[in-house]
Scaffold this motif. Sequence first.
Motif, PDB file in Angstrom:
ATOM      1  N   UNK A  18      12.254 151.465 -29.348  1.00  0.00           N
ATOM      2  CA  UNK A  18      13.306 152.544 -28.327  1.00  0.00           C
ATOM      3  C   UNK A  18      14.992 152.517 -29.083  1.00  0.00           C
ATOM      4  N   UNK A  19      15.029 151.772 -29.761  1.00  0.00           N
ATOM      5  CA  UNK A  19      16.377 150.732 -30.537  1.00  0.00           C
ATOM      6  C   UNK A  19      16.300 151.986 -31.674  1.00  0.00           C
ATOM      7  N   UNK A  20      15.468 152.187 -32.615  1.00  0.00           N
ATOM      8  CA  UNK A  20      15.816 153.436 -33.776  1.00  0.00           C
ATOM      9  C   UNK A  20      15.432 154.584 -32.855  1.00  0.00           C
ATOM     10  N   UNK A  21      14.737 154.593 -32.715  1.00  0.00           N
ATOM     11  CA  UNK A  21      14.964 156.784 -31.983  1.00  0.00           C
ATOM     12  C   UNK A  21      16.415 156.517 -31.216  1.00  0.00           C
ATOM     13  N   UNK A  22      17.015 155.918 -30.313  1.00  0.00           N
ATOM     14  CA  UNK A  22      18.823 156.396 -29.949  1.00  0.00           C
ATOM     15  C   UNK A  22      19.531 155.687 -30.883  1.00  0.00           C
ATOM     16  N   UNK A 115      19.940 163.399 -26.499  1.00  0.00           N
ATOM     17  CA  UNK A 115      20.948 163.912 -25.126  1.00  0.00           C
ATOM     18  C   UNK A 115      21.931 162.827 -24.418  1.00  0.00           C
ATOM     19  N   UNK A 116      20.641 161.741 -24.598  1.00  0.00           N
ATOM     20  CA  UNK A 116      21.571 160.864 -24.544  1.00  0.00           C
ATOM     21  C   UNK A 116      22.652 159.640 -25.202  1.00  0.00           C
ATOM     22  N   UNK A 117      22.791 159.747 -26.386  1.00  0.00           N
ATOM     23  CA  UNK A 117      23.725 160.072 -28.232  1.00  0.00           C
ATOM     24  C   UNK A 117      24.315 160.795 -27.430  1.00  0.00           C
ATOM     25  N   UNK A 118      24.366 161.728 -27.608  1.00  0.00           N
ATOM     26  CA  UNK A 118      25.239 163.319 -26.830  1.00  0.00           C
ATOM     27  C   UNK A 118      26.205 162.804 -25.538  1.00  0.00           C
ATOM     28  N   UNK A 119      25.829 161.768 -24.696  1.00  0.00           N
ATOM     29  CA  UNK A 119      26.667 161.538 -24.129  1.00  0.00           C
ATOM     30  C   UNK A 119      27.713 160.339 -24.734  1.00  0.00           C
ATOM     31  N   UNK A 120      26.701 159.702 -24.889  1.00  0.00           N
ATOM     32  CA  UNK A 120      27.785 158.235 -25.587  1.00  0.00           C
ATOM     33  C   UNK A 120      29.126 158.609 -26.399  1.00  0.00           C
ATOM     34  N   UNK A 121      28.765 160.090 -27.225  1.00  0.00           N
ATOM     35  CA  UNK A 121      29.534 160.207 -28.336  1.00  0.00           C
ATOM     36  C   UNK A 121      30.851 161.323 -27.363  1.00  0.00           C
ATOM     37  N   UNK A 122      30.006 162.217 -25.370  1.00  0.00           N
ATOM     38  CA  UNK A 122      30.886 162.909 -25.273  1.00  0.00           C
ATOM     39  C   UNK A 122      32.070 162.213 -24.241  1.00  0.00           C
ATOM     40  N   UNK A 123      30.846 161.769 -23.808  1.00  0.00           N
ATOM     41  CA  UNK A 123      31.693 161.050 -22.240  1.00  0.00           C
ATOM     42  C   UNK A 123      31.758 159.475 -21.916  1.00  0.00           C
ATOM     43  N   UNK A 124      31.286 159.042 -23.224  1.00  0.00           N
ATOM     44  CA  UNK A 124      31.741 157.706 -23.536  1.00  0.00           C
ATOM     45  C   UNK A 124      30.995 156.716 -23.402  1.00  0.00           C
ATOM     46  N   UNK A 125      29.487 156.493 -22.566  1.00  0.00           N
ATOM     47  CA  UNK A 125      28.773 156.423 -22.067  1.00  0.00           C
ATOM     48  C   UNK A 125      27.729 155.327 -22.998  1.00  0.00           C
ATOM     49  N   UNK A 126      28.104 153.687 -22.866  1.00  0.00           N
ATOM     50  CA  UNK A 126      27.234 153.239 -23.376  1.00  0.00           C
ATOM     51  C   UNK A 126      25.432 153.387 -23.159  1.00  0.00           C
ATOM     52  N   UNK A 127      24.876 152.476 -24.084  1.00  0.00           N
ATOM     53  CA  UNK A 127      23.486 153.192 -24.251  1.00  0.00           C
ATOM     54  C   UNK A 127      22.672 152.671 -22.402  1.00  0.00           C
ATOM     55  N   UNK A 128      22.551 152.179 -22.720  1.00  0.00           N
ATOM     56  CA  UNK A 128      22.099 152.019 -20.799  1.00  0.00           C
ATOM     57  C   UNK A 128      22.609 153.133 -19.324  1.00  0.00           C
ATOM     58  N   UNK A 129      24.003 153.115 -19.721  1.00  0.00           N
ATOM     59  CA  UNK A 129      24.084 154.152 -18.843  1.00  0.00           C
ATOM     60  C   UNK A 129      24.252 155.313 -19.913  1.00  0.00           C
ATOM     61  N   UNK A 130      23.870 156.029 -20.671  1.00  0.00           N
ATOM     62  CA  UNK A 130      23.534 156.726 -20.685  1.00  0.00           C
ATOM     63  C   UNK A 130      22.398 158.055 -20.994  1.00  0.00           C
ATOM     64  N   UNK A 131      21.156 156.441 -20.710  1.00  0.00           N
ATOM     65  CA  UNK A 131      19.701 156.927 -20.931  1.00  0.00           C
ATOM     66  C   UNK A 131      19.701 156.782 -19.238  1.00  0.00           C
ATOM     67  N   UNK A 132      20.197 155.995 -18.626  1.00  0.00           N
ATOM     68  CA  UNK A 132      20.387 156.911 -17.103  1.00  0.00           C
ATOM     69  C   UNK A 132      20.224 158.368 -16.742  1.00  0.00           C
ATOM     70  N   UNK A 352      30.738 152.587 -27.721  1.00  0.00           N
ATOM     71  CA  UNK A 352      29.386 151.968 -27.152  1.00  0.00           C
ATOM     72  C   UNK A 352      28.719 152.980 -27.828  1.00  0.00           C
ATOM     73  N   UNK A 353      28.971 152.655 -28.664  1.00  0.00           N
ATOM     74  CA  UNK A 353      27.870 153.589 -30.522  1.00  0.00           C
ATOM     75  C   UNK A 353      27.343 152.099 -30.500  1.00  0.00           C
ATOM     76  N   UNK A 354      28.035 150.944 -30.073  1.00  0.00           N
ATOM     77  CA  UNK A 354      27.727 149.671 -30.597  1.00  0.00           C
ATOM     78  C   UNK A 354      26.327 148.955 -28.996  1.00  0.00           C
ATOM     79  N   UNK A 355      24.872 149.003 -29.514  1.00  0.00           N
ATOM     80  CA  UNK A 355      24.516 148.495 -28.452  1.00  0.00           C
ATOM     81  C   UNK A 355      24.455 147.274 -27.456  1.00  0.00           C
TER      82      UNK A 355
END
Length: 515
Positions: A18-22, A115-132, A352-355
């Motif tokens: 999962x870490x690699x895929x993110x 899509x989660x990574x895009x949320x991290x970039x565009x909305x500033x969501x940490x990994x878990x928040x973006x994944x949710x 939040x790009x940093x896990x």
Amino acid sequence: MVQPYKHEPFSNFKEEDNKRDYITGLKTVESYLGQDYDLLIDGERIATDEKIVSYNPSNKEEVIGRVSKANQDLAEKALVAAVEAFKTWRKVKPETRADVLFKAAAIIRRRKHEFSALLTKEAGKPWNEADADTAEAIDFLEFYARQALALKDGVPVQSRPNEFNRYDYIPLGVGIIISPWNFPLAIMAGTTVAAIVSGNTVLLKPASTTPVVAAKFVEVMEQAGLPKGVLNFVPGSGAEVGDYLVDHKDTRFISFTGSRDVGLRIFERASKLNEGQIWLKRVIAEMGGKDTIVVDSEADLELAAQSIVASAFGFSGQKCSAGSRAVVVEDVYDQVLNRVVELTGKLSLGNPEDQNINMGPVIDQSAFNKIMNYIEIGKEEGKLVAGGEGDSSKGYFIQPTVIADLDPKSRIMQEEIFGPVVGFSKAKDFDHALEIANNTEYGLTGAVITTNRRKIQQARENFHVGNLYFNRNCTGAIVGYQPFGGFNMSGTDSKAGGPDYLLLHMQAKTTSEMY
């Protein structure tokens, strides 16, 4: 028979796959940063000279994308297209409409980490928040598709001898979807597809701070086989395009998620009859909250402190469900407050790009200024015991902030801040704590931490919120498990992800046939 709904699982980022895929997802998003995105009207892509530029709130010089901006002429064109498409889409079998949602869910599931990574970039969501957020979008697609299948034959009514009666649900017409930036995939997708699978056609006007993820979602719906004109993508100014569409005679309903003030304005405008209009417009609105965690003297105090921190600072407090008020019975007030301060000090703030980052930025300069202003108010009204500082030099970063010893009627305890700020007030006893919990104009979420069963029942009866949680945090409703929506100034009592949500996008029709 409709297959049972299963919640989309969250990703475990302790697992290397999962870490690699993110990380791969982040690289994929970086490969298309700065691209232009067109409007979509009646299946036609339209580029405009004027663009909405989306920036990374963690790095405000990084452009996520440029999205064409609709004007009134293009909004009118989209509305005409939606009116025309409704003539055929409303007659499409619910099974076919549901199938589009199932296909879209499968596409997003395959691209989940992108899509989660895009949320991290565009909305500033940490990994878990973006994944949710991404998981919730998939949940909405799957859940509403199944709900449409469950409702397709209406509900049974009685018939007398020589008579056959039916009670069916039919779609409303053209809807305007005005979606928020804080759940720019989940809520945007959920409100859009709830309308579509019910047989309506829509115009989607996403938040101007997060339009790229909406553009990507529109592409998915096209790939899933949605006919032209059913979903029209019209980002634009609220004052120019939003008001025009809300006022339009052909608009049948408005589905809005956002602030109290904008929601009230939409509600007022939608109530006015425009020339040529032959219906009362329906408004589905979710308008925010000022949510309280009540801690009883008979409580697991570690659970209470953990719940307060998670509720207050998840996604930097930028949730309508965020626990921005802690009301603690005086016997345990100091213990809970001290532990919250200790836990808050352990939170990491950064890109939040940093896990390993717990908290990312707030969404933009306007939000940063508003929240910092509230912190200054809080210093006057109470005692600043954690955080209180911000830095907007590169991104919009504000420390998780705790303000103690507040009057329950203070501004910090009454007004929605929408940032990483939690206020503490002391209650004499549990009855007093519930009284304080109910003293705002909102009624969205709340939590009660207690081991006393009698007090749990007391709160169940008297704590007036749409989503009440016992012995857990007050955020994180799951589609189909905790239908979400509140009372009073929190909106129109709708329950997203609930068994009756699709009915808000439909109207009942009785037919009676004599033999």
